[in-house]
Design an enzyme around this catalytic site. Structure first.
Site, PDB file in Angstrom:
ATOM      1  N   ASP A 147       0.830  -1.199   0.000  1.00 19.87           N
ATOM      2  CA  ASP A 147       0.000   0.000   0.000  1.00 19.87           C
ATOM      3  C   ASP A 147       0.869   1.254   0.000  1.00 19.87           C
ATOM      4  OD1 ASP A 147      -2.052   1.810   0.156  1.00 19.87           O
ATOM      5  OD2 ASP A 147      -2.595   1.362   2.232  1.00 19.87           O
ATOM      6  N   ASP A 352      -1.232   5.824  -6.836  1.00 19.34           N
ATOM      7  CA  ASP A 352      -1.569   4.945  -5.714  1.00 19.34           C
ATOM      8  C   ASP A 352      -1.695   3.511  -6.172  1.00 19.34           C
ATOM      9  OD1 ASP A 352      -2.366   4.324  -3.026  1.00 19.34           O
ATOM     10  OD2 ASP A 352      -4.428   4.235  -3.725  1.00 19.34           O
TER      11      ASP A 352
END
Length: 468
Positions: A147, A352
């Site tokens: 992440d 992201d």
């Protein structure tokens, strides 16, 4: 009977006179069966990653989609969430990241009464890619989600029981079985340096005041435990000593099967920052085009050869170092640059790994949608859903002709998204519109097959196509 892609192009496509003579920047004809990364799951896993494994300045590990056949057995779920469910989770994550990047935070509390000052993590249940690492001495395999929108890494630890932790197939990490595990005490400098948002006070469960961390994710999931240090093994012979992480003793929410999370953001708590002395604050990954292939996660930048990379300046979010921001300068469809004023992109775009769909400013998305629909007018357009509004019915078409979508970044760097896997998600254009005042987000669909190199030391992000 469906007409041929060439005939469809001649009859329906306004860009075809350009596209037929320029496949690289025009159109690509692909089998209709490849329109989705979530078609019936292939039974075999293949590795097509191209990362320099013998580079002494880099350490790489395989990366897989957690719902595909390449996923480790410990996280293989036997069924992927529906597209609607994935998009619901993705929307929650996207909203959370934008809220955090703009400085709008939410204060919440853990069910057991531990105060968690701010909501720091984006929704965990939206994350899709995992790596397997070794933790402790001797090393115990742990499969964790990656992440870039989080910083503090954590795994579930013994003596956590079923009432406090969620089920996982791998054994819980047992600190007492490792000769290199050390909890961080409350008075230690490492505890004092823990970011305010992660600091959850002290715990006295062992008789010694220990540093307690707490994270509240965007979907209200929480993890609370002891801030600790341990040896993290990336591959045999390559280890990160005194790696700071969260030893999770109480988790609440919709966590599913994986053993924890690996934070790759830019704040001091992340793996990237903790290994900056060795790897220069650089890392890269390649997200595979379909679930049946593997990609990779690598720490460090190529030492000598960056051929094939296209670089654009890297910026930090004004609200903190977690997010990686680049400046989008333009979008092209079928080789034709769209008429979008440059000022539209001024808030920047966050790259992201966990967000699926790319969120653009409304003005940019409207121009992209119009051009894409025009180029795809040979195919029936489905009614808009709650989450996506440009989806197609390819039933009856053995092939489909998809226009190339290109992103141009600051510095004149242009990348052609992988076609169709980097453009379509289950037959839908993998973009949405959003506020023109907030930063946008480049989601993981658009990143497929690229090695995306985040190099904060050199202040740029690189894109290398065809890396996995």
């Amino acid at each position: 009977m469906a007409s041929s892609p060439l005939l469809q192009c001649v009859l329906f496509c306004s860009y075809c006179l350009v596209a037929l003579g320029d496949r690289e920047h025009g159109f690509v004809v692909v089998p209709t069966s490849s329109s989705s990364a979530s078609q019936s799951q292939p039974s075999a896993c293949s590795s097509v990653s191209h990362v320099t494994s013998d580079d002494p300045n880099r350490a790489s590990v395989p990366l897989a989609h957690r719902h595909g056949p390449c996923a480790p057995a410990s996280v293989a779920s036997g069924g992927e969430p529906s597209l609607a469910e994935r998009l619901r989770r993705d929307l929650a994550r996207r909203r959370h990241i934008i809220r955090k990047a703009s400085g709008r935070t939410v204060t919440l509390s853990d069910a057991a009464g531990v105060s968690i000052p701010t909501s720091l993590g984006a929704a965990v249940d939206s994350l899709e890619y995992v790596v397997t690492l070794g933790l402790g001495t001797p090393a115990v395999q742990q499969t964790v989600l990656i992440d870039t929108g989080s910083d503090l890494s954590w795994v579930q630890c013994k003596p956590c029981d079923s009432s406090a932790c969620y089920p996982q197939k791998d054994p819980l990490f047992d600190p007492s079985a490792s000769s290199t595990y050390a909890p961080v005490t409350c008075g230690a400098d490492a505890c004092k340096a823990l970011a305010d948002g992660y600091d959850a006070g002290c715990t006295n469960s062992t008789g010694t005041p220990l540093c307690q961390y707490g994270i509240e994710y965007g979907n209200r999931d929480t993890t609370v435990g002891v801030y600790s240090t341990e040896t993290l093994t990336l591959r045999p012979g390559v280890a990160v000593r005194n790696f700071s992480f969260g030893c999770g003793l109480r988790q609440r929410g919709t966590f599913d099967k994986y053993d924890g999370l690996l934070g790759l953001g830019g704040a001091p708590e992340s793996l990237v920052s903790q290994t900056a002395g060795t790897y220069g604050g650089a890392f890269s990954y390649c997200l595979p085009p379909w679930n049946s292939t593997t990609g990779f996660l690598a720490l460090g930048a190529p030492s000598n050869n960056t051929a094939g990379f296209l670089f654009t300046p890297l910026h930090s979010s004004p609200e903190g170092p977690t997010f990686y921001v680049v400046t989008l300068a333009g979008i092209s469809v079928g080789g034709k640059r769209l008429d979008i004023p440059p000022a539209v992109f001024s808030p920047g775009m966050i790259i992201d790994s966990g967000t699926v769909i790319t969120g653009l400013p409304d003005t940019a998305y409207a121009a992209l949608r119009t051009a894409f629909r025009s180029a795809m007018s040979a195919y029936p357009l489905l009614p808009p859903s709650e989450y996506l509004d440009t989806c197609y019915n390819f039933t009856g078409f053995s092939n489909k002709t998809v226009p190339t979508v290109s992103l141009t970044f600051d510095g004149g760097v242009t990348i052609d998204l992988d076609n169709p896997s980097g453009i379509l998600l289950e037959g839908c254009l993998a973009f949405v519109g959003g506020s023109s005042d907030d930063a946008g987000i480049i989601g993981n669909v658009n990143q497929r097959t690229f090695e995306v190199l985040y190099d904060s030391g050199r202040g740029h992000v690189g894109f290398r196509p065809g890396a996995c």
